[in-house]
Enzyme design. Sequence first.
Site, short mmCIF file in Angstrom:
data_model
loop_
_atom_site.label_atom_id
_atom_site.label_comp_id
_atom_site.label_asym_id
_atom_site.label_seq_id
_atom_site.Cartn_x
_atom_site.Cartn_y
_atom_site.Cartn_z
N ILE A 51 -29.67 -37.17 30.98
CA ILE A 51 -31.07 -37.09 31.39
C ILE A 51 -31.41 -38.39 32.09
O ILE A 51 -31.24 -39.48 31.54
CB ILE A 51 -31.99 -36.86 30.17
N HIS B 95 -28.57 -25.82 38.61
CA HIS B 95 -28.81 -25.43 37.22
C HIS B 95 -28.42 -23.98 37.04
O HIS B 95 -28.74 -23.13 37.89
CB HIS B 95 -30.29 -25.62 36.87
#
Length: 217
Positions: A95, A112
């Site tokens: 992240i 994604h």
Amino acid sequence: MPGPCNVVVLLSGHGSNLQALLDSTMAPGSPARVCAVVSNRADAHGLVRAHAHGLPTCVLDHAHYAGRDAFDAALMDSIDRFTPDLVVLAGFMRILTPAFVRHYQGRLLNIHPSLLPRHKGLHTHQRALQAGDTEHGCTVHFVTEELDGGPLVVQAVVTVESGDTPHTLAQRVHAQEHRVYPLAVRWFAEGRLMLAASGRVYLDGQPMAASGHVIRQ
């Protein structure tokens, strides 16, 4: 941009999307070239792929840094040595901090494995099956400070079949990832794709739909 678009790829694992990008960018006349591969894992198979193509690589183990801010600062230093025009996340399992995202604003892409905004985060194939979705797929998007929440560029849609498992569904989605990620990178390298300050994505000077460009199997 003069000359080919320099692309730095960030990864943590197998590197199948890196391979798809290499296959695309090494074709004659490609407007982009992968100039380096960076990983947070020394055992990432994507590094083997990079070495096989003679690409420079860099490994930064996030466990060796005091926190996310320190790691991302070192990561930016490593990436910027290669003067990238575009940074591509290809299974980079970190992240990113707001400072990192702002540093590469408008030149940072991610893929994604879901039809965003559905199923942000992990275990997307299992979650799609559990939700009873009839369609699933993958999404290329510009990265912003919102996790898996940046403006969409292109989506590939696959039909969820009866009897699908997370594994069979993942296989079909991966095949589409290998189609649409090189496409989005090519658009960017050709100067056709841009993220405006407003947060709107433009292709060939025209604003894209909120869902991006949708490709159906």
